[in-house]
Design a protein around this motif. Sequence first.
Motif, PDB file in Angstrom:
ATOM      1  N   THR A  56       0.824  -1.213   0.000  1.00 40.66           N
ATOM      2  CA  THR A  56       0.000   0.000   0.000  1.00 40.66           C
ATOM      3  C   THR A  56       0.855   1.259   0.000  1.00 40.66           C
ATOM      4  O   THR A  56       0.513   2.263  -0.643  1.00 40.66           O
ATOM      5  CB  THR A  56      -0.930  -0.007   1.224  1.00 40.66           C
TER       6      THR A  56
ATOM      7  N   ARG B 190      -7.248   6.404   1.044  1.00 44.16           N
ATOM      8  CA  ARG B 190      -8.411   5.548   0.798  1.00 44.16           C
ATOM      9  C   ARG B 190      -9.655   6.409   0.543  1.00 44.16           C
ATOM     10  O   ARG B 190     -10.457   6.114  -0.336  1.00 44.16           O
ATOM     11  CB  ARG B 190      -8.632   4.621   1.990  1.00 44.16           C
TER      12      ARG B 190
ATOM     13  N   LEU C 141      -4.999  -1.978  -7.604  1.00 39.72           N
ATOM     14  CA  LEU C 141      -5.535  -1.637  -6.291  1.00 39.72           C
ATOM     15  C   LEU C 141      -4.542  -2.098  -5.225  1.00 39.72           C
ATOM     16  O   LEU C 141      -4.099  -3.252  -5.229  1.00 39.72           O
ATOM     17  CB  LEU C 141      -6.891  -2.307  -6.077  1.00 39.72           C
TER      18      LEU C 141
ATOM     19  N   PRO D  42     -12.170   1.493  -4.788  1.00 42.43           N
ATOM     20  CA  PRO D  42     -12.362   1.025  -3.419  1.00 42.43           C
ATOM     21  C   PRO D  42     -11.123   1.180  -2.545  1.00 42.43           C
ATOM     22  O   PRO D  42     -11.236   1.222  -1.322  1.00 42.43           O
ATOM     23  CB  PRO D  42     -12.719  -0.453  -3.594  1.00 42.43           C
ATOM     24  N   LYS D  43      -9.963   1.269  -3.167  1.00 40.03           N
ATOM     25  CA  LYS D  43      -8.700   1.420  -2.451  1.00 40.03           C
ATOM     26  C   LYS D  43      -7.799   2.367  -3.246  1.00 40.03           C
ATOM     27  O   LYS D  43      -8.045   2.615  -4.432  1.00 40.03           O
ATOM     28  CB  LYS D  43      -7.981   0.066  -2.322  1.00 40.03           C
ATOM     29  N   PRO D  44      -6.728   2.883  -2.617  1.00 43.05           N
ATOM     30  CA  PRO D  44      -5.755   3.648  -3.400  1.00 43.05           C
ATOM     31  C   PRO D  44      -5.185   2.788  -4.523  1.00 43.05           C
ATOM     32  O   PRO D  44      -5.096   1.562  -4.410  1.00 43.05           O
ATOM     33  CB  PRO D  44      -4.686   4.012  -2.367  1.00 43.05           C
TER      34      PRO D  44
ATOM     35  N   ARG E 130     -11.812   6.631  -2.958  1.00 41.52           N
ATOM     36  CA  ARG E 130     -13.254   6.348  -3.013  1.00 41.52           C
ATOM     37  C   ARG E 130     -14.027   7.493  -3.654  1.00 41.52           C
ATOM     38  O   ARG E 130     -15.043   7.275  -4.325  1.00 41.52           O
ATOM     39  CB  ARG E 130     -13.777   6.068  -1.610  1.00 41.52           C
TER      40      ARG E 130
END
Length: 267
Positions: A172, A192, A237, A201-203, A196
């Motif tokens: 991440t 995050r 993602l 849904p995620k970075p 969104r």
Amino acid sequence: MAAGRATMLRAALGLIPRNRPETLPELTLDQAGVRVDRDHLAAYDRVCGFRLNDRLPPTYPHVLAFPLTMHLLTAPDFPFPAIGLVHITNRIIVHRPVSADMQFDLAVRAADLRPHDRGRQVDIVAAASVDGETVWTSTSTYLSRSSSSPTGAKPSDADPAPEPQATWRVPTRIGRDYAAVSGDRNPIHTSRIGARLFGFPKPIAHGMWSLARSLAALEGRLPDRYTVDARFQRPILLPARVQFAHEDGRFTLTGAKPHLAGQVTPA
């Protein structure tokens, strides 16, 4: 750092609805006498997987030119907001080997505003020259989606991918790490919540990080003069596990879905 924050503030303010021009600004932004900070180059090499040496990675001048690019994308007469643009393809031409001891003149301009089946697209053309000789050029194509367009890059038909040669774990933190060395602090890569807000849904990993990481895996196999064409497909993602493959100049980065397809062509 203050200049970077100011640029990102202008980018954020660009999200405020307003009437925008239908044409590109007719200007070239340039910066003369750019020198490489070797500490910064080393940090970039570590984040992207390149070996530490004085030959610049083919993607590194993109970072040097990024402040000019952001000034152009956040200009009042640019037809799209900078935040929300989708980087869909990139072509880099290495005209000759480029080293850290060279002094560069950089130039960035916008070109070829044209329709796309999901909105409109535009090229951002960057060039680096040394003593009047162009040594590196990059054409980054960005998509501005229409309000009815689906998110994500549209995959295109391609030959079957080569067999994977490596599996990489992408943490991440790569979004924040690459933002620190590139100056590209778009929140879709670092937050995050920010991701969104733009439908992820995620970075997601920066596309230019995935291209740089792929070319780092080809170090030692690249000629002195060549063209790299890359097509960004599905976002990575974070965190993720991806597979890298290459064969006869072609390279791919895949996970559950294809992320990147590229081609290296010797000059």
